[in-house]
Design a protein around this motif. Sequence first.
Motif, short mmCIF file in Angstrom:
data_model
loop_
_atom_site.label_atom_id
_atom_site.label_comp_id
_atom_site.label_asym_id
_atom_site.label_seq_id
_atom_site.Cartn_x
_atom_site.Cartn_y
_atom_site.Cartn_z
N MET A 33 0.85 -1.19 0.00
CA MET A 33 0.00 0.00 0.00
C MET A 33 0.89 1.24 0.00
O MET A 33 1.77 1.39 0.84
CB MET A 33 -0.91 0.01 1.24
CG MET A 33 -1.92 1.15 1.23
SD MET A 33 -3.03 1.15 2.65
CE MET A 33 -4.00 -0.32 2.34
N ASN A 34 0.67 2.11 -0.98
CA ASN A 34 1.50 3.32 -1.07
C ASN A 34 0.81 4.50 -0.40
O ASN A 34 -0.30 4.40 0.14
CB ASN A 34 1.86 3.62 -2.52
CG ASN A 34 0.62 3.89 -3.39
OD1 ASN A 34 -0.49 4.07 -2.89
ND2 ASN A 34 0.82 3.92 -4.70
N LEU A 35 1.48 5.66 -0.44
CA LEU A 35 0.96 6.85 0.24
C LEU A 35 -0.40 7.26 -0.33
O LEU A 35 -1.30 7.65 0.43
CB LEU A 35 1.97 7.99 0.11
CG LEU A 35 1.56 9.32 0.76
CD1 LEU A 35 1.35 9.17 2.27
CD2 LEU A 35 2.61 10.39 0.47
N LYS A 36 -0.57 7.20 -1.63
CA LYS A 36 -1.83 7.58 -2.26
C LYS A 36 -2.99 6.77 -1.69
O LYS A 36 -4.05 7.32 -1.34
CB LYS A 36 -1.74 7.40 -3.78
CG LYS A 36 -3.04 7.72 -4.50
CD LYS A 36 -2.89 7.48 -6.00
CE LYS A 36 -4.22 7.75 -6.72
NZ LYS A 36 -4.10 7.53 -8.18
N LYS A 37 -2.80 5.46 -1.60
CA LYS A 37 -3.86 4.58 -1.10
C LYS A 37 -4.15 4.87 0.37
O LYS A 37 -5.32 4.94 0.79
CB LYS A 37 -3.43 3.13 -1.28
CG LYS A 37 -4.44 2.09 -0.78
CD LYS A 37 -5.68 2.07 -1.64
CE LYS A 37 -6.57 0.90 -1.23
NZ LYS A 37 -7.87 0.93 -1.96
N LEU A 54 -3.66 7.68 1.98
CA LEU A 54 -4.34 8.98 2.09
C LEU A 54 -5.82 8.85 1.74
O LEU A 54 -6.67 9.46 2.39
CB LEU A 54 -3.68 10.00 1.16
CG LEU A 54 -2.33 10.59 1.61
CD1 LEU A 54 -1.71 11.41 0.48
CD2 LEU A 54 -2.49 11.44 2.86
N SER A 55 -6.11 8.07 0.71
CA SER A 55 -7.51 7.91 0.29
C SER A 55 -8.34 7.25 1.38
O SER A 55 -9.55 7.49 1.48
CB SER A 55 -7.59 7.10 -1.00
OG SER A 55 -7.22 5.74 -0.78
N GLU A 56 -7.70 6.42 2.20
CA GLU A 56 -8.40 5.73 3.29
C GLU A 56 -8.24 6.46 4.62
O GLU A 56 -8.62 5.94 5.67
CB GLU A 56 -7.88 4.29 3.40
CG GLU A 56 -8.17 3.46 2.14
CD GLU A 56 -7.69 2.02 2.26
OE1 GLU A 56 -7.17 1.65 3.36
OE2 GLU A 56 -7.83 1.28 1.28
N LYS A 57 -7.64 7.66 4.55
CA LYS A 57 -7.48 8.52 5.73
C LYS A 57 -6.72 7.81 6.88
O LYS A 57 -7.04 7.98 8.05
CB LYS A 57 -8.83 9.02 6.23
CG LYS A 57 -9.55 9.94 5.23
CD LYS A 57 -10.87 10.42 5.77
CE LYS A 57 -11.49 11.52 4.91
NZ LYS A 57 -11.57 11.19 3.48
N GLN A 58 -5.72 7.04 6.51
CA GLN A 58 -4.92 6.31 7.50
C GLN A 58 -3.74 7.17 7.95
O GLN A 58 -2.58 6.83 7.78
CB GLN A 58 -4.43 4.98 6.91
CG GLN A 58 -5.54 4.03 6.52
CD GLN A 58 -5.02 2.73 5.94
OE1 GLN A 58 -3.81 2.49 5.87
NE2 GLN A 58 -5.92 1.87 5.52
N TYR A 59 -4.05 8.31 8.54
CA TYR A 59 -3.02 9.30 8.85
C TYR A 59 -2.04 8.82 9.92
O TYR A 59 -0.83 9.06 9.81
CB TYR A 59 -3.67 10.61 9.27
CG TYR A 59 -4.62 11.15 8.21
CD1 TYR A 59 -4.17 11.41 6.91
CD2 TYR A 59 -5.97 11.38 8.49
CE1 TYR A 59 -5.03 11.89 5.94
CE2 TYR A 59 -6.83 11.86 7.52
CZ TYR A 59 -6.36 12.10 6.24
OH TYR A 59 -7.21 12.56 5.27
N ASP A 60 -2.52 8.14 10.94
CA ASP A 60 -1.62 7.62 11.97
C ASP A 60 -0.69 6.56 11.39
O ASP A 60 0.51 6.52 11.72
CB ASP A 60 -2.42 7.02 13.13
CG ASP A 60 -3.16 8.08 13.94
OD1 ASP A 60 -2.80 9.26 13.83
OD2 ASP A 60 -4.10 7.71 14.67
#
Length: 542
Positions: A1-5, A7-13
């Motif tokens: 899973m890359n940064l784009k994915k 971010l889209s899932e709001k996995q900020y932590d």
Amino acid sequence: MNLKKMLSEKQYDQIWSFYCGFLDLSLEQYMDIQKRLMIEQMNLWCASPLGKSILKGKNPKTLDEFRAMVPLTTYDDYADILLQKRADTLPDHPIIWIQTTWEGGKHPIKVAPYTRSMLDVYRTNVTACLILSTSTAKGKFDVEDTDKFLYGLAPLPYATGLFPLALSEEIDIEFLPEIKTAVEMTFSERNKAGFKLAMKNDVEFFFGLGSVAYAVSQSLSSMSSGGSGGLKSLLKCHPKMMYRILKAKYITKKEKRNLLPKDLFKLKGFMVAGTDNKCYKDDLEHMWGIRPMELFAGTEPSIIGTETWTRKGMYFFPDTCFYEFLLEKDMLKLMEEPTFKPRTYLMDEVVPGEKYEIVLTLLKGGAFARYRVGDMYRCVGLTNHEDGTKIPRFEYVDRVPTIIDIAGFTRISEHGIQSAIELSGLPVVAWTAKKEFSEDNRPFMHLYCEIEKDAFAHNAVSTDIIKEILTTYFKYIDQDYRDLKKILGMDPLKVTILRCQTFASFEKRYKKNITKVNPSHSDLIELLSVQNLQVAQEGGVE
């Protein structure tokens, strides 16, 4: 899973933990990573023909034995193999070869191999830099898939050309101009095209050498003051940018000042790399309204360190290289006594306030072991309460004293200076050169020279003549020196002619020779005091 994915899932932590979690390591945890990866690399490197050529029959089994048996190395130790790109001799198969200048006037280029594992680490750490450049506190950052990036970097085969390629595997950030177009452009063309696009559609990130970022920022003001492609293209702009431009025009006219980049753009992240960034950071912050975040990268080591939101020192990534540190006093002794075998210190042994030459062993199948890349750092702290870190942090000092690096462009050595003098035919009989800084904190090379007695007596050669002729020959033997003027508009040479016999009198008085490149401050003061004494004795006026 890359940064784009993510971010889209709001996995900020999870994003912060994955890319920036190294900042939460204890020193013990940091060293565990260093040693584990180093043992893996040691086994690969020692088994390779390259490693065997340097070990000369020795066979280290432990990390301590490796540090004892492998000598400190320089590019000369690898040149025969790497310049021929003999992939079969390396610890792991290279995916790409990166190139840079070796030493102007003596060696045209040096190349460095990057393995797939090295590129994977590079990608993760470059993304960490992107995130940290926008951060305001632990876990707080502002990166979006729709962000745009001003392209201020040299393309492949230079190391900075990896940056956009690595980021493109993580996130769909748009580069201005787009990479496939930018690589075909000159530096000037890229700047103009990038700013035209930025003024139409905005920009959120900027990354370049500190000196280059400064030159680019200055060009923005002139481009935005009404020339073609600047404010005359107002109708082609996005409404948001149209409003900013009109507002900036009004404010700058009212305040009777030149337009600055911060009047038009609100950067989320601003990154600078290279040498002499300390000379430009304050001006860049004034121009853009955001403090640049310094990171450190190089051709051989790739990207090794970054600042955080505090902007108070760089932290080294634990998975890029295994780090050793050579005390400045031992580095200087090694210059005088090449057979001297100094001790190096690990990350858990550095001392705040000390200056060190960094010694690197590349991990993940890299070619270089116990490698003196030629950079000096000062340890500025072992912990930092502001960002909660418990690992050492450093500030970049400069290149090692045998090299004069100006604004991240040049690698001027004793050989390069001597070659320029010999080719010029100038009557220079003795010289020393030192990197100095102007009143406005800009770096330059100051050449102190003594000319033949007859030429001095008849004023046959002036400082202006020497400067003009030597500049011509420096540009002839060194492409990077030529670019200083072409790209940055810099004239980095200052010449001072000393009276005849100044160098000989110094040697007689102080019982030592003065270093050709970057003499100590005290030696230079003593040399000039000898010159002034001669003037006084002769009743002359300096």
